[in-house]
Design a protein around this motif. Structure first.
Motif, PDB file in Angstrom:
ATOM      1  N   TYR A   1      11.891  -9.186  -6.645  1.00 63.44           N
ATOM      2  CA  TYR A   1      12.851  -8.083  -6.770  1.00 63.44           C
ATOM      3  C   TYR A   1      12.184  -6.819  -7.314  1.00 63.44           C
ATOM      4  CZ  TYR A   1      16.902 -11.061  -5.818  1.00 63.44           C
ATOM      5  OH  TYR A   1      17.822 -11.888  -5.220  1.00 63.44           O
ATOM      6  N   LEU A   2      11.270  -6.991  -8.249  1.00 63.06           N
ATOM      7  CA  LEU A   2      10.605  -5.829  -8.840  1.00 63.06           C
ATOM      8  C   LEU A   2       9.753  -5.109  -7.805  1.00 63.06           C
ATOM      9  CD1 LEU A   2      10.202  -4.270 -11.463  1.00 63.06           C
ATOM     10  CD2 LEU A   2       8.309  -5.793 -12.023  1.00 63.06           C
ATOM     11  N   SER A   3       8.965  -5.859  -7.040  1.00 60.53           N
ATOM     12  CA  SER A   3       8.113  -5.219  -6.026  1.00 60.53           C
ATOM     13  C   SER A   3       8.953  -4.542  -4.956  1.00 60.53           C
ATOM     14  CB  SER A   3       7.173  -6.253  -5.396  1.00 60.53           C
ATOM     15  OG  SER A   3       7.897  -7.288  -4.768  1.00 60.53           O
ATOM     16  N   LEU A   4      10.046  -5.173  -4.537  1.00 60.55           N
ATOM     17  CA  LEU A   4      10.912  -4.563  -3.530  1.00 60.55           C
ATOM     18  C   LEU A   4      11.570  -3.303  -4.079  1.00 60.55           C
ATOM     19  CD1 LEU A   4      12.238  -4.662  -0.747  1.00 60.55           C
ATOM     20  CD2 LEU A   4      14.020  -6.124  -1.731  1.00 60.55           C
ATOM     21  N   GLY A   5      12.033  -3.358  -5.332  1.00 58.28           N
ATOM     22  CA  GLY A   5      12.673  -2.198  -5.932  1.00 58.28           C
ATOM     23  C   GLY A   5      11.724  -1.026  -6.099  1.00 58.28           C
ATOM     24  N   VAL A   6      10.515  -1.297  -6.574  1.00 57.03           N
ATOM     25  CA  VAL A   6       9.542  -0.229  -6.798  1.00 57.03           C
ATOM     26  C   VAL A   6       9.142   0.421  -5.480  1.00 57.03           C
ATOM     27  CG1 VAL A   6       7.164   0.258  -7.520  1.00 57.03           C
ATOM     28  CG2 VAL A   6       8.648  -1.144  -8.960  1.00 57.03           C
ATOM     29  N   THR A   7       8.838  -0.404  -4.467  1.00 54.91           N
ATOM     30  CA  THR A   7       8.417   0.169  -3.188  1.00 54.91           C
ATOM     31  C   THR A   7       9.555   0.945  -2.522  1.00 54.91           C
ATOM     32  OG1 THR A   7       8.854  -1.997  -2.163  1.00 54.91           O
ATOM     33  CG2 THR A   7       6.575  -1.475  -2.702  1.00 54.91           C
TER      34      THR A   7
ATOM     35  N   ALA B   1       0.829  -1.208   0.000  1.00 55.97           N
ATOM     36  CA  ALA B   1       0.000   0.000   0.000  1.00 55.97           C
ATOM     37  C   ALA B   1       0.862   1.256   0.000  1.00 55.97           C
ATOM     38  CB  ALA B   1      -0.954  -0.002   1.192  1.00 55.97           C
ATOM     39  N   PRO B   2       1.654   1.484  -1.061  1.00 60.53           N
ATOM     40  CA  PRO B   2       2.644   2.568  -1.043  1.00 60.53           C
ATOM     41  C   PRO B   2       2.086   3.955  -0.776  1.00 60.53           C
ATOM     42  CG  PRO B   2       2.417   1.602  -3.254  1.00 60.53           C
ATOM     43  CD  PRO B   2       1.732   0.696  -2.305  1.00 60.53           C
ATOM     44  N   PHE B   3       0.911   4.302  -1.339  1.00 58.35           N
ATOM     45  CA  PHE B   3       0.406   5.644  -1.098  1.00 58.35           C
ATOM     46  C   PHE B   3      -0.077   5.804   0.340  1.00 58.35           C
ATOM     47  CE2 PHE B   3      -2.687   9.220  -2.324  1.00 58.35           C
ATOM     48  CZ  PHE B   3      -1.684  10.170  -2.179  1.00 58.35           C
ATOM     49  N   THR B   4      -0.614   4.713   0.906  1.00 56.94           N
ATOM     50  CA  THR B   4      -0.999   4.741   2.318  1.00 56.94           C
ATOM     51  C   THR B   4       0.226   4.971   3.193  1.00 56.94           C
ATOM     52  OG1 THR B   4      -2.785   3.188   1.844  1.00 56.94           O
ATOM     53  CG2 THR B   4      -2.155   3.449   4.144  1.00 56.94           C
ATOM     54  N   VAL B   5       1.334   4.329   2.847  1.00 61.25           N
ATOM     55  CA  VAL B   5       2.575   4.503   3.607  1.00 61.25           C
ATOM     56  C   VAL B   5       3.092   5.932   3.470  1.00 61.25           C
ATOM     57  CG1 VAL B   5       4.996   3.787   3.792  1.00 61.25           C
ATOM     58  CG2 VAL B   5       3.201   2.070   3.469  1.00 61.25           C
ATOM     59  N   VAL B   6       3.127   6.447   2.237  1.00 53.60           N
ATOM     60  CA  VAL B   6       3.672   7.785   2.011  1.00 53.60           C
ATOM     61  C   VAL B   6       2.812   8.857   2.682  1.00 53.60           C
ATOM     62  CG1 VAL B   6       4.164   9.539   0.258  1.00 53.60           C
ATOM     63  CG2 VAL B   6       4.860   7.169  -0.120  1.00 53.60           C
ATOM     64  N   ALA B   7       1.496   8.795   2.477  1.00 54.35           N
ATOM     65  CA  ALA B   7       0.612   9.839   3.002  1.00 54.35           C
ATOM     66  C   ALA B   7       0.314   9.669   4.482  1.00 54.35           C
ATOM     67  CB  ALA B   7      -0.696   9.852   2.213  1.00 54.35           C
TER      68      ALA B   7
ATOM     69  N   GLY C   1       4.593  -7.189   2.832  1.00 51.89           N
ATOM     70  CA  GLY C   1       3.877  -7.563   1.623  1.00 51.89           C
ATOM     71  C   GLY C   1       4.782  -7.927   0.471  1.00 51.89           C
ATOM     72  N   PHE C   2       6.012  -7.380   0.453  1.00 52.83           N
ATOM     73  CA  PHE C   2       6.903  -7.677  -0.673  1.00 52.83           C
ATOM     74  C   PHE C   2       7.186  -9.166  -0.774  1.00 52.83           C
ATOM     75  CE2 PHE C   2      10.119  -8.299   2.475  1.00 52.83           C
ATOM     76  CZ  PHE C   2      11.093  -9.068   1.857  1.00 52.83           C
ATOM     77  N   GLU C   3       7.154  -9.865   0.371  1.00 49.06           N
ATOM     78  CA  GLU C   3       7.524 -11.280   0.417  1.00 49.06           C
ATOM     79  C   GLU C   3       6.446 -12.196  -0.129  1.00 49.06           C
ATOM     80  OE1 GLU C   3       4.763 -10.662   3.650  1.00 49.06           O
ATOM     81  OE2 GLU C   3       6.495  -9.490   2.989  1.00 49.06           O
ATOM     82  N   THR C   4       5.262 -11.651  -0.411  1.00 49.53           N
ATOM     83  CA  THR C   4       4.134 -12.517  -0.757  1.00 49.53           C
ATOM     84  C   THR C   4       4.159 -13.024  -2.194  1.00 49.53           C
ATOM     85  OG1 THR C   4       2.803 -10.557  -1.206  1.00 49.53           O
ATOM     86  CG2 THR C   4       2.580 -11.555   0.966  1.00 49.53           C
ATOM     87  N   ALA C   5       5.121 -12.572  -2.984  1.00 51.13           N
ATOM     88  CA  ALA C   5       5.222 -13.126  -4.336  1.00 51.13           C
ATOM     89  C   ALA C   5       5.359 -14.652  -4.272  1.00 51.13           C
ATOM     90  CB  ALA C   5       6.414 -12.509  -5.074  1.00 51.13           C
ATOM     91  N   VAL C   6       6.099 -15.146  -3.268  1.00 51.54           N
ATOM     92  CA  VAL C   6       6.316 -16.584  -3.137  1.00 51.54           C
ATOM     93  C   VAL C   6       5.019 -17.304  -2.777  1.00 51.54           C
ATOM     94  CG1 VAL C   6       7.592 -18.348  -1.846  1.00 51.54           C
ATOM     95  CG2 VAL C   6       8.721 -16.238  -2.531  1.00 51.54           C
ATOM     96  N   VAL C   7       4.089 -16.619  -2.094  1.00 52.93           N
ATOM     97  CA  VAL C   7       2.813 -17.232  -1.730  1.00 52.93           C
ATOM     98  C   VAL C   7       2.043 -17.672  -2.971  1.00 52.93           C
ATOM     99  CG1 VAL C   7       0.581 -16.788  -0.626  1.00 52.93           C
ATOM    100  CG2 VAL C   7       2.683 -15.919   0.419  1.00 52.93           C
ATOM    101  N   PHE C   8       2.264 -16.980  -4.087  1.00 57.74           N
ATOM    102  CA  PHE C   8       1.538 -17.281  -5.322  1.00 57.74           C
ATOM    103  C   PHE C   8       2.340 -18.181  -6.264  1.00 57.74           C
ATOM    104  CE2 PHE C   8      -0.020 -13.231  -3.694  1.00 57.74           C
ATOM    105  CZ  PHE C   8      -1.390 -13.471  -3.654  1.00 57.74           C
TER     106      PHE C   8
END
Length: 512
Positions: free
Chosen positions: A245-251, A36-42, A222-229
């Motif tokens: 890696y992409l989700s971690l890098g973007v966030t 939830a990046p915008f929730t984190v930022v705001a 949440g970044f770790e949940t890629a493995v859940v899928f």
């Protein structure tokens, strides 16, 4: 699909989720949406500036991003050996033993559900002013949360790719608004000078710097949940690592850029003061002055959708943990059932919906504040549990590669996992030492130690249950951590319990 009623099989339990449904973009959307990046930022970042008084939040996010990137090396390297919807507990079962895997499964369910319940409070708080401005009526936050709960419950029983498409739209929109706001803040610096002061690494060594890591880990949950899928990924050996890696890098980029831009727009010396005065409104006040009313309205709407996207993602992740444990009979077999129509984890989804409903009703009756008493307390508690899971997983990865012969390089097998285990443990200790600041409670508050103590008790009970399964239900015990194989190998007579327990006999699945 395996017939669960075959001799030796677990009745009413299907063995796998729908395979080949999710590509790299869809898995990435789930992972980023949970953050939830915008929730984190705001919300979280402005609160962090206000509560901690620390101005090194941007460098704190960058440091935690580096720590988690090192963790990801061993995490994704081990992923092909554990293609299991219950990611953390499967890793820990293979690395630290099945009783530890049972305890980790319990910890994961509680932690992700704490996050899910807390986020309902944030959604009610975020959507309440929008509804009032649009329709001129004021609706209780819990009534709004119940509406969101109904939609999340419906989506949780649908095709996983439908959830992915919804998240794609919401996630891309919120990332774009963060970038627009951040660029505007940087182009309109306080004092007409762009300051790099909040990016100074020296802030990591100041007194109370552990609070920076407390805030950072909350943002990265949440970044770790890629493995859940992994079971539903098209090519898990490629999809899962790239998406992780992409989700971690973007966030990491969004958090560092967003928190730095806020400090530039206010001035590093005034950011804590202005955050205390305005709270989560700080970002929207700055946007109003620089971008106008229209962009503020868009931002407020995407703030609410960011929280809703997190609800969808947390629901799906928690449902898959329940599914994995039900399939292995660590939980009742009902939770290991999938829908005959779309192979979604029906039992696990119903469980998450029930927990969410009970939580919302309980908070409504108690009359608590949705942001302070629901969101901050429960998500902070959940993030501590997930950080503990990350630490245990890091040590499990070290143990797994120490006892299992695999073709990976020394960097992937040994060096990076050892560094990750040490650094995540240090981060956990720092977070624990500053947990009162994370919760925004007095240092002598019972919550400071009640929540960590509760997790300790939960882990001990989980270990005891694992040992009980070993003594009284050896067939169930043998299947712990095997994922889809947990039913098919035993049910179809494809190996003795001793053969199933030998992880070195199974090659990585879908590695390329």
């Amino acid at each position: 699909m395996f017939n669960a009623n075959a001799p030796g099989g677990a009745p009413n339990v299907t063995t796998a989720l729908a395979a080949d449904r999710l590509g790299v973009p869809a898995v990435t959307y789930f992972a980023i949406s949970m953050c939830a990046p915008f929730t984190v930022v705001a919300g979280a970042i402005t609160t962090g500036y206000a509560v901690t008084g620390q101005i090194g939040i941007p460098i704190g996010f960058l440091a935690m991003g580096v720590v988690l990137a090192v963790f990801c090396v061993g995490f994704v390297t081990m992923a092909p050996y554990v293609p299991n919807a219950g990611a953390f507990n499967a890793y820990i079962a293979k690395g630290l033993g099945r009783p530890a895997g049972v305890a980790a499964g319990w910890l994961a369910l509680v932690s992700y559900n704490a996050m899910q319940v807390g986020v309902y409070g944030a959604f009610g708080d975020a959507a309440q002013p929008l509804i009032k401005s649009w329709f001129g009526v004021e609706i209780a936050w819990w009534a709004i949360a119940l509406g969101a709960w109904a939609l999340v419950a419906f989506l949780g029983t649908q095709h996983i790719d439908l959830n992915g498409k919804v998240l794609a739209v919401l996630m891309v929109a919120e990332c774009l608004v963060i970038l627009v706001y951040a660029v505007s803040f940087l182009l309109n610096p306080a004092g007409n000078a762009v300051s790099l002061q909040t990016l100074d690494p020296s802030h990591l060594f100041e007194p109370g710097a552990g609070a920076l890591f407390s805030l950072a880990i909350l943002g990265f949950v949440g970044f770790e949940t890629a493995v859940v899928f992994s079971e539903e990924a098209k090519v898990s050996g490629r999809t899962v690592p790239v998406a992780t890696y992409l989700s971690l890098g973007v966030t990491t980029l969004l958090y560092v850029l967003g928190s730095w831009a806020i400090s530039v727009a206010t001035g590093p010396g005034r950011v804590a003061e202005m955050a205390r005065a305005n709270g989560s409104e700080l970002v929207f006040r700055l946007a109003h002055d620089q971008l106008g009313v229209a962009m503020v309205g868009i931002g407020r709407f995407l703030y609410a959708t960011s929280v809703f996207a997190a609800l969808i993602a947390f629901h799906n992740a928690a449902a898959r943990y329940a599914f994995a444990m039900g399939r292995e009979r660590v939980l009742p077999s009902f939770f290991g059932q999938t829908s005959s129509r779309n192979s979604s984890p029906r039992g696990g989804s119903i469980l998450q919906s029930a927990i969410g409903l009970v939580g919302i009703i309980a908070f409504a009756i108690a009359g608590v504040h949705p942001l302070r008493d629901v969101f901050f307390i429960w998500t902070s508690a959940g993030s501590l549990g997930i950080l503990l899971l990350i630490v245990l997983t890091a040590f499990a990865i070290v143990a797994f590669f120490a006892k299992t012969l695999t073709p990976e390089s020394a960097w992937k097998r040994t060096v990076a996992p050892v560094l990750a285990a040490a650094s995540t443990l240090v981060a956990f200790v720092l977070v624990l030492a500053n947990f009162d600041k994370t919760l925004d409670v007095p240092s002598d508050s019972p919550l400071r130690w009640a929540i960590p103590g509760g997790y300790l008790v939960l882990l001990l009970l989980g270990l005891l249950w694992g040992f009980r399964l070993r003594a009284r239900r050896p067939r169930v015990y043998t299947n712990i951590g095997l994922g889809a194989k947990s039913v098919t190998r035993t049910g179809l007579g494809l190996g003795s319990p001793e053969e199933q327990a030998d992880t070195t006999k199974f090659a990585p699945i879908n590695r390329y």
